[in-house]
Design a protein around this motif. Structure first.
Motif, PDB file in Angstrom:
ATOM      1  N   CYS A  15       0.929  -1.065  -0.153  1.00 55.31           N
ATOM      2  CA  CYS A  15      -0.008   0.055  -0.019  1.00 55.31           C
ATOM      3  C   CYS A  15       0.785   1.271  -0.014  1.00 55.31           C
ATOM      4  O   CYS A  15       1.603   1.521   0.853  1.00 55.31           O
ATOM      5  N   PRO A  16       0.586   2.104  -0.946  1.00 56.47           N
ATOM      6  CA  PRO A  16       1.342   3.337  -0.898  1.00 56.47           C
ATOM      7  C   PRO A  16       1.054   4.340   0.220  1.00 56.47           C
ATOM      8  O   PRO A  16       1.793   5.500   0.462  1.00 56.47           O
ATOM      9  N   LEU A  17      -0.124   3.895   0.859  1.00 58.84           N
ATOM     10  CA  LEU A  17      -0.254   4.939   2.067  1.00 58.84           C
ATOM     11  C   LEU A  17       0.044   4.230   3.395  1.00 58.84           C
ATOM     12  O   LEU A  17      -0.351   4.813   4.270  1.00 58.84           O
ATOM     13  N   ARG A  18       0.860   3.409   3.293  1.00 59.12           N
ATOM     14  CA  ARG A  18       1.109   2.614   4.790  1.00 59.12           C
ATOM     15  C   ARG A  18       2.150   3.703   5.597  1.00 59.12           C
ATOM     16  O   ARG A  18       2.555   4.669   4.902  1.00 59.12           O
ATOM     17  N   MET A  19       2.096   3.447   6.946  1.00 65.70           N
ATOM     18  CA  MET A  19       2.995   4.076   7.739  1.00 65.70           C
ATOM     19  C   MET A  19       4.548   4.069   7.064  1.00 65.70           C
ATOM     20  O   MET A  19       4.979   3.181   6.558  1.00 65.70           O
ATOM     21  N   ASN A  20       5.176   5.074   7.573  1.00 66.68           N
ATOM     22  CA  ASN A  20       6.558   5.267   7.223  1.00 66.68           C
ATOM     23  C   ASN A  20       6.951   5.727   5.832  1.00 66.68           C
ATOM     24  O   ASN A  20       7.754   5.953   5.329  1.00 66.68           O
ATOM     25  N   TYR A  57     -13.640  -8.924  -5.636  1.00 71.82           N
ATOM     26  CA  TYR A  57     -13.084  -7.976  -6.292  1.00 71.82           C
ATOM     27  C   TYR A  57     -11.666  -8.264  -6.390  1.00 71.82           C
ATOM     28  O   TYR A  57     -11.136  -8.757  -5.315  1.00 71.82           O
ATOM     29  N   PHE A  58     -10.957  -8.076  -7.361  1.00 75.48           N
ATOM     30  CA  PHE A  58      -9.449  -8.383  -7.800  1.00 75.48           C
ATOM     31  C   PHE A  58      -8.694  -7.267  -8.032  1.00 75.48           C
ATOM     32  O   PHE A  58      -8.961  -6.310  -9.129  1.00 75.48           O
ATOM     33  N   SER A  59      -7.757  -6.785  -7.416  1.00 76.98           N
ATOM     34  CA  SER A  59      -6.887  -5.620  -7.969  1.00 76.98           C
ATOM     35  C   SER A  59      -5.350  -5.875  -8.132  1.00 76.98           C
ATOM     36  O   SER A  59      -4.655  -6.492  -7.191  1.00 76.98           O
ATOM     37  N   ALA A  60      -5.030  -5.867  -9.297  1.00 83.47           N
ATOM     38  CA  ALA A  60      -3.581  -6.519  -9.594  1.00 83.47           C
ATOM     39  C   ALA A  60      -2.714  -5.534  -8.925  1.00 83.47           C
ATOM     40  O   ALA A  60      -2.747  -4.260  -9.244  1.00 83.47           O
ATOM     41  N   TYR A  61      -1.677  -6.058  -8.388  1.00 80.06           N
ATOM     42  CA  TYR A  61      -0.676  -5.130  -7.687  1.00 80.06           C
ATOM     43  C   TYR A  61       0.324  -4.663  -8.593  1.00 80.06           C
ATOM     44  O   TYR A  61       0.929  -5.400  -9.516  1.00 80.06           O
ATOM     45  N   GLN A  62       0.512  -3.633  -8.770  1.00 77.52           N
ATOM     46  CA  GLN A  62       1.533  -2.944  -9.710  1.00 77.52           C
ATOM     47  C   GLN A  62       2.802  -2.394  -9.255  1.00 77.52           C
ATOM     48  O   GLN A  62       2.925  -1.575  -8.119  1.00 77.52           O
ATOM     49  N   ARG A  63       3.721  -3.100  -9.562  1.00 79.26           N
ATOM     50  CA  ARG A  63       5.177  -2.847  -9.076  1.00 79.26           C
ATOM     51  C   ARG A  63       5.503  -1.354  -8.915  1.00 79.26           C
ATOM     52  O   ARG A  63       5.362  -0.644  -9.899  1.00 79.26           O
ATOM     53  N   GLY A  64       6.099  -1.020  -8.069  1.00 79.22           N
ATOM     54  CA  GLY A  64       6.518   0.408  -7.687  1.00 79.22           C
ATOM     55  C   GLY A  64       5.564   1.100  -6.512  1.00 79.22           C
ATOM     56  O   GLY A  64       6.021   1.848  -6.101  1.00 79.22           O
ATOM     57  N   LEU A  65       4.543   0.419  -6.508  1.00 82.17           N
ATOM     58  CA  LEU A  65       3.488   1.361  -5.544  1.00 82.17           C
ATOM     59  C   LEU A  65       4.166   0.751  -4.009  1.00 82.17           C
ATOM     60  O   LEU A  65       3.654   1.839  -3.017  1.00 82.17           O
ATOM     61  N   GLY A  66       4.474  -0.433  -3.924  1.00 80.07           N
ATOM     62  CA  GLY A  66       4.601  -0.886  -2.452  1.00 80.07           C
ATOM     63  C   GLY A  66       6.198  -0.900  -2.274  1.00 80.07           C
ATOM     64  O   GLY A  66       6.953  -0.411  -2.962  1.00 80.07           O
ATOM     65  N   GLU A  67       6.569  -1.525  -1.178  1.00 80.66           N
ATOM     66  CA  GLU A  67       7.984  -1.965  -1.061  1.00 80.66           C
ATOM     67  C   GLU A  67       8.564  -3.047  -1.832  1.00 80.66           C
ATOM     68  O   GLU A  67       7.971  -3.668  -2.460  1.00 80.66           O
ATOM     69  N   ARG A  68      10.047  -2.777  -2.076  1.00 75.75           N
ATOM     70  CA  ARG A  68      10.537  -3.749  -2.962  1.00 75.75           C
ATOM     71  C   ARG A  68      10.768  -4.944  -2.431  1.00 75.75           C
ATOM     72  O   ARG A  68      10.598  -4.996  -0.993  1.00 75.75           O
TER      73      ARG A  68
END
Length: 380
Positions: free
Chosen positions: A76-81, A246-257
């Motif tokens: 999640c791009p809105l996560r803590m830190n 519902y299904f949401s494809a995770y797009q690389r770059g939004l989350g942690e590596r």
């Protein structure tokens, strides 16, 4: 340390929060990009959706009430830190703006979600306050409330009592995969327990039986297979009576590596195809009478990226075809590639009227989709 921007007016906060709400799809939306991800050019918090049990698209006022979050969900791009522009709406701000758009005829309902502000129940208090104010102000229309993971039974029941639909996102298929994505949430206690409670409150004969429950998978952030997702989906429909998944494809770059799913060799575009295949399977199970064992996976447990699941089943069951379109049962015709429920219902209706179908052209315009049926039916 989360920094919260102060001094923003309601319109600016809505611009930020409605944009961030794009990551949550579990609000009874449609199956194509027009319904699921489009935003209007001027009013970015108006969201086109197909409401449950309706064939027409309407509009919801859709926003987060806050993008502040104490959780560390790695996808999640809105996560803590992380340091996006953070802000929070008051319940009164949401209600006031919603009424402006509702009275102008721009929206017909409301979907509200939120990051976790403080504790799950503190966040639920704000979400429920919005719904309670609107109900007290005699709004009888559609409301979908997000259930915050870890919320208490009392907070969940209050939300269910106020809403037409609720959802808590399951995110991935099982505790093992879930634990790879978050250290601040407990899969069984924070996700599965609330889903079971909602089911008990909304099943036939229960106090809130008209309220619908949905959920969402984030596909590809962890290393779950399509088969695991489909198995879990089948169980959720059968055991917990969910209305939609519902299904949401995770797009690389939004989350942690270095998420488990980052090691998948498929491209972002392939991940969107994977999402689409899961929607197709979901549709086959809900609308076409397909069972779990009818879904075809490769030796790695994944769906084909090149062939849709219904056509793949037909290719692997040549003994089932060809079907006589004038005599085959409705359930059998739904197995024919290119024939959907609308076309099959039209075939059945024509047969009841004594009309013999002599070619695909008797069913209407023969486009690319309907042409697929040619190799699987006869007209004798």
């Amino acid at each position: 340390m989360i920094s919260i921007r102060k001094g923003l007016d309601t319109r600016e906060k809505l611009r930020i929060l409605s944009h961030d709400s794009q990551y949550d799809l579990a609000c009874a939306c449609g199956m194509n990009d027009e319904d699921r991800r489009r935003r209007s050019k001027d009013d970015t918090w108006i969201y086109p959706v197909a409401l449950p049990e309706r064939r027409t698209t309407t509009f919801l006022f859709k926003t987060l009430i806050s993008n502040v979050c104490v959780n560390d969900c790695k996808y999640c791009p809105l996560r803590m830190n992380r340091d996006p522009q953070r802000c929070t709406l008051t319940p009164e701000e949401v209600v006031k703006t919603f009424w402006e758009y509702y009275r102008a005829g721009k929206v017909m309902g409301l979907f509200v979600s939120s990051g976790v502000i403080g504790t799950p129940d503190q966040t639920m208090e704000r979400l429920n306050a919005i719904a309670a104010i609107l109900r007290k102000q005699h709004f009888k229309g559609y409301m979908h409330l997000k259930i915050i993971p870890g919320a208490s039974d009392a907070a969940i029941e209050q939300a269910v009592s106020l809403a037409n639909a609720v959802s808590i996102n399951i995110e991935t298929a099982g505790e093992k995969h879930f634990n790879a994505l978050s250290t601040t949430k407990n899969y069984l206690e924070d996700i599965i327990r609330p889903m079971k409670l909602i089911h008990s409150l909304t099943q036939p004969g229960a106090p809130y039986r008209k309220v619908r429950q949905t959920t969402q998978f984030v596909v590809g952030a962890s290393d779950e297979t399509d088969q695991e997702i489909v198995n879990y989906s089948w169980g959720l429909y059968r055991r917990l009576g969910l209305q939609r998944i519902y299904f949401s494809a995770y797009q690389r770059g939004l989350g942690e590596r270095e998420l488990p799913g980052e090691h998948d060799v498929r491209s972002n575009q392939d991940m969107l195809v994977r999402e689409h295949r899961l929607y197709q399977v979901d549709w086959l199970m809900r609308k076409y009478g397909f069972a779990l064992e009818d879904v075809m996976f490769d030796d790695r447990g994944n769906l084909s990226l090149t062939t849709d699941p219904k056509e793949l089943w037909a290719q692997r069951h040549p003994e089932f075809f060809p079907l006589n379109i004038n005599t085959a049962a409705k359930e059998a015709l739904l197995r024919v590639p290119g024939l959907g429920p609308t076309t099959v219902n039209a075939i059945v209706a024509q047969r009841k009227q004594g009309q013999r179908i002599r070619s695909l052209h008797d069913l209407g315009r023969v486009g690319k989709r309907l042409q697929k049926a040619a190799g699987y039916v006869v007209f004798t």
